[in-house]
Design an enzyme around this catalytic site. Sequence first.
Site, PDB file in Angstrom:
ATOM      1  N   CYS A  96     -26.391 -25.292  15.305  1.00 38.04           N
ATOM      2  CA  CYS A  96     -27.749 -25.455  15.796  1.00 38.04           C
ATOM      3  C   CYS A  96     -27.703 -25.580  17.315  1.00 38.04           C
ATOM      4  O   CYS A  96     -26.628 -25.670  17.897  1.00 38.04           O
ATOM      5  CB  CYS A  96     -28.339 -26.712  15.200  1.00 38.04           C
ATOM      6  N   TRP A 138     -29.912 -24.062  12.248  1.00 35.53           N
ATOM      7  CA  TRP A 138     -29.331 -23.109  11.296  1.00 35.53           C
ATOM      8  C   TRP A 138     -28.886 -23.946  10.122  1.00 35.53           C
ATOM      9  O   TRP A 138     -27.977 -24.771  10.239  1.00 35.53           O
ATOM     10  CB  TRP A 138     -28.144 -22.383  11.928  1.00 35.53           C
ATOM     11  N   GLY A 145     -23.637 -29.661  13.790  1.00 39.32           N
ATOM     12  CA  GLY A 145     -22.336 -29.895  13.158  1.00 39.32           C
ATOM     13  C   GLY A 145     -22.499 -30.259  11.706  1.00 39.32           C
ATOM     14  O   GLY A 145     -23.526 -29.951  11.088  1.00 39.32           O
ATOM     15  N   LYS A 149     -21.939  -3.457  11.914  1.00 36.54           N
ATOM     16  CA  LYS A 149     -23.147  -3.409  12.754  1.00 36.54           C
ATOM     17  C   LYS A 149     -24.336  -2.983  11.922  1.00 36.54           C
ATOM     18  O   LYS A 149     -25.410  -3.563  12.009  1.00 36.54           O
ATOM     19  CB  LYS A 149     -22.982  -2.410  13.916  1.00 36.54           C
ATOM     20  N   GLU A 165     -25.359  -5.780   9.263  1.00 32.68           N
ATOM     21  CA  GLU A 165     -25.889  -7.067   9.715  1.00 32.68           C
ATOM     22  C   GLU A 165     -27.281  -6.963  10.335  1.00 32.68           C
ATOM     23  O   GLU A 165     -28.041  -7.912  10.258  1.00 32.68           O
ATOM     24  CB  GLU A 165     -24.910  -7.829  10.615  1.00 32.68           C
TER      25      GLU A 165
HETATM   26  O1  M6R Z   1     -18.060 -15.830  18.891  1.00 32.35           O
HETATM   27  P1  M6R Z   1     -17.057 -15.135  18.042  1.00 32.35           P
HETATM   28  O2  M6R Z   1     -16.565 -13.851  18.639  1.00 32.35           O
HETATM   29  O3  M6R Z   1     -15.898 -16.018  17.656  1.00 32.35           O
HETATM   30  O4  M6R Z   1     -17.815 -14.773  16.709  1.00 32.35           O
HETATM   31  C1  M6R Z   1     -17.157 -14.187  15.624  1.00 32.35           C
HETATM   32  C2  M6R Z   1     -18.126 -13.607  14.611  1.00 32.35           C
HETATM   33  O5  M6R Z   1     -18.936 -14.623  14.085  1.00 32.35           O
HETATM   34  C3  M6R Z   1     -19.016 -12.519  15.228  1.00 32.35           C
HETATM   35  O6  M6R Z   1     -18.249 -11.483  15.753  1.00 32.35           O
HETATM   36  C4  M6R Z   1     -19.976 -11.942  14.163  1.00 32.35           C
HETATM   37  O7  M6R Z   1     -19.263 -11.240  13.197  1.00 32.35           O
HETATM   38  C5  M6R Z   1     -21.041 -11.056  14.820  1.00 32.35           C
HETATM   39  N1  M6R Z   1     -22.317 -11.290  14.205  1.00 32.35           N
HETATM   40  C6  M6R Z   1     -20.753  -9.605  14.694  1.00 32.35           C
HETATM   41  O8  M6R Z   1     -21.734  -8.813  15.270  1.00 32.35           O
END
Ligand code: M6R
Length: 616
Positions: A2, A74, A101, A493, A496
């Site tokens: 969040c 979230w 958290g 991509k 999502e």
């Molecule tokens: O901030 P991060 O690169 O560690 O995040 C990892 C994944 O949560 C992030 O890449 C996620 O898969 C994205 N929504 C992809 O577009």
Amino acid sequence: MCGIIGYIGDKPVAPLIIDGLKKMEYRGYDSAGIALLTENDFIVHRAQGKIKVLEKLIADEKLSMTIGVGHTRWATHGVPSEENAHPHRDDKNKIVVVQNGIIENFLELKDKLRKLGHEFSSQTDTEVIPHLIAEYFEGDLPSAVRKAIRELKGAFALVVASWEDQRLVAVREGPPMIVGRAENSRDGIGSGTIAASDIAAILEHTRSVYFLDDGEMAVLDEDSIELTDFDGNAIEKEITKITWNPIQAQKDGYQHFMQKEIFQQPESLRDTIIGRFDLEAGEIILDELAPIEKENYSNFNHVLLTACGTAWHACLVGKYLIEKFSDLRVEVDYGSELRYRDPKIDERTLFISISQSGETADTLAANRTAKEKGGTLVSICNVVGSTITRESDAVIYTRCGPEIGVASTKAFTAQLAVLVLLALNIGRVTGKISKDKCREILQELIEIPQLVRRVLKQDADLKEFSKHYRDKQDFLYLGRGINYPIALEGALKLKEISYIHAEGYPAGEMKHGPIALISSEMPIMTLVTQNNVYEKTLSNLMEVKARDGEVIAIADEGDERIGEVADHVFHVPKVSEVLSPILLTIPLQLFAYHVAVHLGCDVDQPRNLAKSVTVE
Ligand code: M6R
């Protein structure tokens, strides 16, 4: 994951809190809420949904209070609803809390507090916190918070307030927490202090901040910030100067942040690579690696790359690159998997962790496992000062600026560029590749930002083309070798942001099962560059065509043969195999973006997702 914020100033803080929450909305948007302090009460407003719903709710209220906290959620424990929205209060109305958290022992605490007569009104884990603090509260908020957090198990960042104390307390034990003194605020705010999960929420008020570490808290008054550990011992910390421009965090006329970030890639890639090599000498300059490079990598016999989501796809490309340019054994694992197995990591392991945000809980946990087992941790990260960077032995920043769209775009191509530099560096330092070879690749790398710009010119064609695919239910993405992870990334991509089912596969695997799916209803997006598996990939595509599949190909400029197999072809400039993933990614990003826009999807805030996954 969040977003939380607290502000204490000498002017009404409600608009500043709402503004700060909007800047953090990418962290979650299931509900939002605000609590303001009067002399003898709290004024609390909460609403399910996005921050604009909350904003509308309070639009006609006269809110002149100068101390407050806010939250954008979230959901983890309890459905998105008004009753589960933060801020949460205790039932005697003494304490208010916003949390980012998870409190792992909340059921146990709830049970104990119920026995002491407390009544709860939500399903959240957070609600136990104000109740617990209220149990210890005798007029001094910091001391009650200190006593209560000793009983909390989990990972949490908090901002706590009490109208009886008229101060704010910010706590960090896991998720990020930044505090600063308002120094150059826009009109309407004079002095004050602020605490938030994210720099973006603070930037307009100050550029000088403290990043709290785990086990630290800050007591915020109108004109002072007192830093202590959880036992109340004073802490001296260095102020960090933030150089990001607030304009960088706006849309700049694009319809969506994702679109802006796709189009920023020529500049972001330039920023990523600039100053990191000496072309004439054929050498890589990654001063960041100095602490681990001193033994010329001879102390390592094993590389393990880890990450989640898009960054994990970058790891797969990284494996290919490091294997190509060194003799090291290379493995890749998801952060969420690695943390629960018994990975073979020791002091001879070079552990490479990739993360845009630097706050992803699974990646962070995997890093800690690697460190405990003696591995050396190098992180590739975008967010300066984030937790992952602070726990690493060395950090290579991707330097691509803030990424706001939930779907990662420019951070991914920046990660690929850093991996090329890192693999070349290992290759040069260990003598596996020559200066000439390194120079040849660098010469091409310099041209990549320009070539990306050229690929982006196909935007209008891809927009028109993508219209025909908005009604499809399923997609298959195929690639081989170094392009296979890009097929995975293209599929991620699309799914999502458009919610269309898409799967990535190595093209050679088709005949082992997925070919059974082929029909005219399932388009196949393929990545075909003229590398060592070019002929094999063409054969795989022939097999698809023979079964009535519709083939869309992203191929090298000048490739005439692909037109004989594919129904539609988009071209990218021909570059060395190790650089092709960067260029192939661009049409896939544009395609996914336009399909989602044609479908009317919320591109920047897709359902069920959050930008930074700071919980397990
Ligand atoms: O901030 P991060 O690169 O560690 O995040 C990892 C994944 O949560 C992030 O890449 C996620 O898969 C994205 N929504 C992809 O577009």
